[in-house]
Design a protein around this motif. Structure first.
Motif, mmCIF file in Angstrom:
data_model
loop_
_atom_site.group_PDB
_atom_site.id
_atom_site.type_symbol
_atom_site.label_atom_id
_atom_site.label_comp_id
_atom_site.label_asym_id
_atom_site.label_seq_id
_atom_site.Cartn_x
_atom_site.Cartn_y
_atom_site.Cartn_z
ATOM 1 N N ASP A 166 13.287 2.776 -5.770
ATOM 2 C CA ASP A 166 12.637 1.796 -5.963
ATOM 3 C C ASP A 166 13.048 0.743 -5.696
ATOM 4 N N VAL A 167 14.102 -0.616 -6.798
ATOM 5 C CA VAL A 167 14.543 -1.118 -6.778
ATOM 6 C C VAL A 167 15.099 -1.572 -5.761
ATOM 7 N N LEU A 168 15.961 -1.224 -5.062
ATOM 8 C CA LEU A 168 17.481 -1.556 -4.005
ATOM 9 C C LEU A 168 16.218 -1.381 -3.041
ATOM 10 N N SER A 169 15.182 -0.365 -2.858
ATOM 11 C CA SER A 169 14.195 -0.669 -1.780
ATOM 12 C C SER A 169 13.554 -1.949 -1.715
ATOM 13 N N ASP A 170 13.106 -2.071 -2.571
ATOM 14 C CA ASP A 170 12.658 -3.549 -2.543
ATOM 15 C C ASP A 170 13.449 -4.307 -2.228
ATOM 16 N N VAL A 171 14.648 -4.206 -3.360
ATOM 17 C CA VAL A 171 15.070 -5.392 -2.075
ATOM 18 C C VAL A 171 15.479 -5.358 -0.626
ATOM 19 N N ALA A 195 0.330 -1.560 -0.233
ATOM 20 C CA ALA A 195 0.064 0.145 0.160
ATOM 21 C C ALA A 195 0.974 0.970 0.416
ATOM 22 N N SER A 196 2.441 1.094 0.822
ATOM 23 C CA SER A 196 2.825 2.249 0.708
ATOM 24 C C SER A 196 3.840 2.346 -0.702
ATOM 25 N N GLY A 197 3.077 1.558 -1.453
ATOM 26 C CA GLY A 197 4.369 1.584 -3.489
ATOM 27 C C GLY A 197 5.809 0.522 -3.092
ATOM 28 N N ARG A 198 5.587 0.054 -2.066
ATOM 29 C CA ARG A 198 6.911 -1.353 -2.010
ATOM 30 C C ARG A 198 6.160 -2.453 -2.962
ATOM 31 N N ARG A 199 7.074 -3.228 -3.722
ATOM 32 C CA ARG A 199 6.807 -4.533 -4.110
ATOM 33 C C ARG A 199 7.663 -5.617 -3.408
ATOM 34 N N VAL A 200 6.456 -6.146 -2.556
ATOM 35 C CA VAL A 200 7.018 -7.649 -2.102
ATOM 36 C C VAL A 200 5.694 -8.111 -2.580
ATOM 37 N N ASP A 201 7.148 -9.839 -2.842
ATOM 38 C CA ASP A 201 6.810 -11.541 -3.397
ATOM 39 C C ASP A 201 5.570 -12.043 -2.391
ATOM 40 N N ARG A 257 12.876 -11.640 -5.998
ATOM 41 C CA ARG A 257 12.443 -9.869 -6.319
ATOM 42 C C ARG A 257 13.303 -9.396 -7.686
ATOM 43 N N LEU A 258 14.740 -9.779 -7.761
ATOM 44 C CA LEU A 258 15.812 -9.171 -9.065
ATOM 45 C C LEU A 258 14.909 -9.656 -10.285
ATOM 46 N N VAL A 259 14.647 -10.732 -10.066
ATOM 47 C CA VAL A 259 13.955 -11.564 -11.140
ATOM 48 C C VAL A 259 12.957 -11.447 -11.565
ATOM 49 N N ALA A 260 11.866 -10.839 -10.655
ATOM 50 C CA ALA A 260 10.804 -10.346 -10.996
ATOM 51 C C ALA A 260 10.878 -9.386 -11.175
ATOM 52 N N GLN A 261 11.600 -8.178 -10.857
ATOM 53 C CA GLN A 261 11.894 -7.013 -11.289
ATOM 54 C C GLN A 261 12.052 -7.060 -13.231
ATOM 55 N N MET A 262 12.910 -7.841 -13.175
ATOM 56 C CA MET A 262 13.909 -7.933 -14.927
ATOM 57 C C MET A 262 12.612 -8.580 -15.877
ATOM 58 N N ALA A 263 12.142 -9.037 -14.692
ATOM 59 C CA ALA A 263 10.517 -9.901 -15.817
ATOM 60 C C ALA A 263 9.785 -8.423 -15.935
ATOM 61 N N ALA A 298 9.384 0.877 -16.025
ATOM 62 C CA ALA A 298 10.497 2.153 -15.417
ATOM 63 C C ALA A 298 10.763 2.255 -14.207
ATOM 64 N N ARG A 299 10.348 1.285 -12.977
ATOM 65 C CA ARG A 299 11.039 1.488 -12.199
ATOM 66 C C ARG A 299 12.567 1.721 -11.500
ATOM 67 N N ARG A 300 12.993 2.927 -11.415
ATOM 68 C CA ARG A 300 14.002 3.593 -10.802
ATOM 69 C C ARG A 300 14.351 2.434 -9.603
ATOM 70 N N TYR A 301 16.194 2.438 -10.313
ATOM 71 C CA TYR A 301 16.720 2.331 -8.521
ATOM 72 C C TYR A 301 16.565 1.882 -7.645
#
Length: 349
Positions: free
Chosen positions: A183-188, A124-130, A168-174, A178-181
């Motif tokens: 944001d991706v680091l925050s998700d990890v 809900a706060s904008g992060r991506r969680v598997d 999470r990294l594989v899901a992001q690549m798939a 245009a998610r920023r670096y």
């Protein structure tokens, strides 16, 4: 003159009606006198009942008023919180005392619900969680804690964190978005935090449980954590004036913390003497350590919720918030209790 039967004819012809009427009149006169005590008793009973109902209504109104004041000050429904807390406590105590390993199911269910709440709040706060990988890996980490040696359990933690990070990294690549670096680091980092904060700390409780007499140590540290929380709550309500950490948790006060210190130390000494079989001074240390870890966990979760912009992780437990809101002080205390077990058990032996 009498007739053949020996009776006076006048008497024989005299009807019985006047005598019956006389008796009826006397009976009617006697009824009010006999009914007066009964009527007075019934009136007394009605008055007593009315007074009792009035007192009950007055007490209920005062309780509801006090409960509303407490709810306004703390944001919690005291009555609901007490009932739910007692029910959860009963299940926990029964599982630990009668079927030791049934507590693993209890701990696993609570941890998975906490992960679900945490993941939903993060999304809900904008992060991506598997979510599914997080739940699967957490289940494996908690269950293997019952069988693996402690150093192998640290290896399992590394594998769990690596797995969710790679996923999470594989899901992001798939995703090819245009998610920023950043944001991706925050998700990890968030993926790692979920395993470290919820799954790993819950698994420490299972590691403690598997020790000889570990069920009593688990029960003891949970009781101390609850006692410190209750002491802080009561002292804060009655005497709270000076905020402890206004930017993190505005309703926590130093007076409440003092109440938590007293409650934790008393509970630690009593549980140490009568449940764990350790000297009273080690009970004091036990209470202080659990107090520190419980307070740190409570403030840590409050900081996370403030960062996410929410008051509670969920509303699944009325009067308490979410499952993770009840685990915030217990999760880090499991590690503290395990360290104290390894430290104090040789001294007692």
């Amino acid at each position: 003159m009498t007739d053949a039967s020996g009776q006076d004819p006048g008497e024989a012809d005299q009807p019985d009606v006047p005598l019956t009427r006389r008796d009826a009149a006397e009976a009617r006169r006697s009824v009010p006198a006999a009914a007066e005590p009964t009527a007075a008793f019934q009136a007394h009973v009605r008055a007593a009942r009315s007074e009792f109902e009035s007192q009950v209504a007055h007490a209920r109104a005062e309780f509801e008023e006090a409960n509303e004041r407490i709810k306004e000050r703390t944001g919690r429904d005291l009555l609901l919180a007490t009932v739910i807390g007692l029910a959860i406590g009963a299940v926990l105590i029964l599982s630990l005392i009668f079927v030791k390993w049934a507590f693993v199911v209890f701990a696993l269910g609570a941890a998975l619900l906490g992960i679900f709440e945490f993941s939903r709040a993060l999304v809900a706060s904008g992060r991506r969680v598997d979510l599914v990988p997080q739940l699967v890996v957490a289940t494996g980490l908690i269950l293997t804690a019952a069988f693996l040696d402690l150093w192998l359990h640290w290896v399992a933690l590394f594998v769990a964190v690596a797995f969710v990070v790679v996923w999470r990294l594989v899901a992001q690549m798939a995703a090819h978005d245009a998610r920023r670096y950043g944001d991706v680091l925050s998700d990890v980092l968030v993926a790692s935090l979920i395993q470290l904060y919820v799954a790993f700390l819950a698994s420490m409780c299972v590691v403690l449980l598997r020790q000889d007499g570990g069920e009593w140590w688990v029960l003891a540290f949970i009781i101390v954590a609850v006692a410190s929380d209750t002491g802080a709550y009561a002292a804060g309500i009655m005497f709270g004036r000076h905020p402890m950490a206004p930017r993190i948790s505005p309703k926590k006060t130093w007076e409440g913390f003092a109440g938590a210190v007293v409650a934790a130390m008393i509970a630690g000494v009593l549980l140490g003497l009568f449940m764990l079989g350790i000297p009273w001074w080690t009970g004091v240390i036990f209470g202080i350590v659990i107090l520190v870890t419980a307070t740190a966990g409570d403030l840590g979760e409050s900081m996370i919720k403030r960062d996410l912009g929410i008051k509670d992780m969920s509303s699944w437990l009325p009067g308490h918030g979410g499952v993770l809101d009840r685990l915030d002080s217990i999760l880090p205390s499991a590690t503290g209790a395990l360290a104290l077990y390894y430290l104090f058990t040789p001294l007692v032996a």
